[in-house]
Design an enzyme around this catalytic site. Structure first.
Site, PDB file in Angstrom:
ATOM      1  N   GLY A 128       0.695  -1.115   0.013  1.00 39.08           N
ATOM      2  CA  GLY A 128       0.127  -0.060  -0.227  1.00 39.08           C
ATOM      3  C   GLY A 128       0.891   1.172  -0.032  1.00 39.08           C
ATOM      4  N   CYS A 166     -11.159   3.146 -28.845  1.00 32.39           N
ATOM      5  CA  CYS A 166     -12.602   3.659 -29.331  1.00 32.39           C
ATOM      6  C   CYS A 166     -13.477   3.913 -28.023  1.00 32.39           C
ATOM      7  CB  CYS A 166     -13.383   2.607 -30.114  1.00 32.39           C
ATOM      8  SG  CYS A 166     -14.695   3.561 -30.923  1.00 32.39           S
ATOM      9  N   TYR A 189       0.909  -1.925 -12.288  1.00 30.18           N
ATOM     10  CA  TYR A 189      -0.378  -2.034 -12.489  1.00 30.18           C
ATOM     11  C   TYR A 189      -0.600  -1.296 -14.033  1.00 30.18           C
ATOM     12  CZ  TYR A 189      -0.830  -2.756  -7.702  1.00 30.18           C
ATOM     13  OH  TYR A 189      -0.717  -3.262  -6.297  1.00 30.18           O
ATOM     14  N   GLU A 228       3.830  -6.681   1.974  1.00 32.98           N
ATOM     15  CA  GLU A 228       3.565  -7.230   0.410  1.00 32.98           C
ATOM     16  C   GLU A 228       3.591  -5.981  -0.347  1.00 32.98           C
ATOM     17  OE1 GLU A 228      -0.434  -8.491   0.923  1.00 32.98           O
ATOM     18  OE2 GLU A 228       0.280 -10.476   2.115  1.00 32.98           O
ATOM     19  N   PRO A 229       4.721  -5.457  -0.693  1.00 36.02           N
ATOM     20  CA  PRO A 229       4.894  -3.989  -1.392  1.00 36.02           C
ATOM     21  C   PRO A 229       4.783  -4.186  -3.044  1.00 36.02           C
ATOM     22  CG  PRO A 229       7.111  -4.513  -0.587  1.00 36.02           C
ATOM     23  CD  PRO A 229       6.038  -5.655  -0.061  1.00 36.02           C
ATOM     24  N   GLY A 230       3.921  -3.471  -3.763  1.00 35.77           N
ATOM     25  CA  GLY A 230       4.090  -3.581  -5.220  1.00 35.77           C
ATOM     26  C   GLY A 230       4.565  -2.342  -5.968  1.00 35.77           C
ATOM     27  N   ARG A 231       3.550  -1.465  -5.887  1.00 34.85           N
ATOM     28  CA  ARG A 231       3.856  -0.268  -6.449  1.00 34.85           C
ATOM     29  C   ARG A 231       5.058   0.437  -6.014  1.00 34.85           C
ATOM     30  NH1 ARG A 231      -0.772   2.719  -8.232  1.00 34.85           N
ATOM     31  NH2 ARG A 231      -1.986   1.619  -6.954  1.00 34.85           N
TER      32      ARG A 231
END
Ligand SMILES: Cc1ncc(COP(=O)(O)O)c(C=O)c1O
Length: 413
Positions: A239, A343, A372, A273-276
């Site tokens: 987070g 479109c 992401y 649990e780091p991602g970003r």
């Protein structure tokens, strides 16, 4: 200087001109800096000092194998949000004992595969899911290692689509349900409670909600201790936000201090649990301007060859990404609405940006797109998934080739 910077008016990644990569691989193309990724992983890791801890990189942020392997080599463990992310993690080199399996809707088939693997934990999100894990463990004669995901009813103060810690959100279980499950688990021979898990949201730009949820977990640990129920660790989720627009975000030290001040007194190891925060700033999406046309008296449309199929965040969350021309042309700034070719009117990459003049064929860099981005890319409008390139130590290589129409239709009958 590592990462994306300007050299002689042109953007480079760890010394490699982005224009050279675009020339060779075409656009759209994701470009990642291995040096930035390593630096961000290590900074988080070091911020815990001597407190026992483990970073479980959240594969959902970006699970391209080349990046997952790099993180595995750095010593990271993994957080997987589906059995396919678990499989991906194993392909990348993570051992089963280094994988936590999260996710609000693990199907029976996913659990059937996961329970015998000997994962570090299955992060259980409901009473029903616990029963399903137990039934499989009993049938197979195994002990299922579980963590209980608590929903602390705390506002992450992030975008509503990526806030997960309020009671009205679908994630985890209310505190009282978690308390009620403690004794159930203790009475079952096929289950072992190894941790309490919490994850209240993504892209958090203040530590206060994180500190509150960590404190709540610490209180639960104390309750468990008083009942003679030992845990192996606490899992405080991911987070930590990054600065997409230059506004300040918590430093890794502030973030870790917020967690440690609540949890250190329990003496338990901390899993995050780091991602970003690790992969976001390491990636840039390179696109080309394919058309320019007037929008209104003040601005022009710049139509790019990348849009919501390649990078969904702006359309999905109205998310901001910095955009800059790879090579700067002389002349005053012009206001652009940078749009994708899909479109949908929602396919706007960046609104109302003042940029040096663009011409058709120019390259633009969409910054901080490592998290992401490619993970959410789709084939909408039959766009092929973009190529991905990793720059490491002054050299670059393709870690995912661009999809072809044959790849796309290979599964169609
Ligand atoms: C359970 C869980 N852990 C970790 C993460 C990673 O979050 P972030 O990329 O914000 O660090 C997420 C993403 O929302 C998540 O749902």
């Amino acid at each position: 200087m590592i990462g994306f910077s300007r050299a002689a008016q042109t953007l480079v990644c760890d010394g490699v001109p982005l224009s050279a990569i675009a020339e060779a691989e075409g656009t759209p193309v994701y470009v990642y800096s291995a040096a930035v990724l390593r630096e961000r992983y290590r900074a988080l890791d070091h911020a815990f000092g001597s407190h026992p801890h483990r970073l479980h990189y959240a594969l959902k942020a970006n699970s391209t194998l080349g990046l997952a392997r790099l993180l595995c080599e750095l010593g990271s463990a993994a957080d997987a949000n589906s059995i396919w992310e678990v499989e991906l993690a194993r392909k990348a080199g993570f051992s089963a004992a280094d994988i936590v399996f999260t996710g609000v809707g693990k199907s029976p088939a996913e659990l059937e595969c996961a329970v015998p693997l000997g994962l570090k934990a299955i992060n259980v999100e409901s009473v029903g899911e616990l029963a399903r894990v137990e039934a499989i463990a009993v049938r197979l004669g195994l002990v299922g290692r579980v963590a209980l995901r608590v929903n602390p009813d705390i506002d992450a103060k992030s975008h509503p689509h990526i806030s997960t810690g309020l009671r009205i959100n679908k994630f985890g279980m209310p505190l009282d349900d978690v308390r009620a499950l403690f004794r159930t688990i203790m009475s079952r021979r096929s289950l072992k409670l190894v941790a309490i898990h919490v994850h209240i949201g993504s892209q958090m730009t203040t530590t206060e909600p994180l500190a509150r949820s960590a404190a709540l977990v610490a209180d639960l640990v104390k309750e468990l201790g008083a009942c003679g129920i030992p845990l192996e660790y606490v899992d405080l989720g991911g987070g930590l936000g990054i600065s997409y627009d230059g506004r300040p975000v918590p430093t890794v030290e502030q973030y870790v201090t917020a967690l440690l001040s609540a949890v250190a007194p329990t003496g338990l190891p901390i899993v995050i649990e780091p991602g970003r925060a690790i992969v976001g700033p390491s990636g840039t999406l390179l696109a080309r301007v394919i058309d320019l046309k007037p929008r209104n008296a003040d601005s022009q449309f710049a139509v790019l060859d990348a849009g919501m199929a390649e990078l969904m965040r702006p359309a999905l969350y109205n998310a901001y990404h910095g955009v800059e021309p790879v090579s700067v042309r002389s002349g005053g700034e012009t206001q652009y609405e940078l749009v994708g070719p899909i479109c949908e009117s929602a396919d706007v990459v960046a609104r109302d940006r003042l940029l040096t003049p663009l011409e058709v064929g120019d390259l633009v860099a969409i910054r901080d797109a490592g998290a992401y981005g490619s993970a959410m890319a789709s084939n909408y409008n039959r766009h092929p998934l973009p190529a991905e390139v990793l720059v490491d130590d002054g050299r670059w290589r393709v870690i995912r080739r661009r999809q072809t129409i044959d790849d796309m239709t290979a599964l169609e009958i």
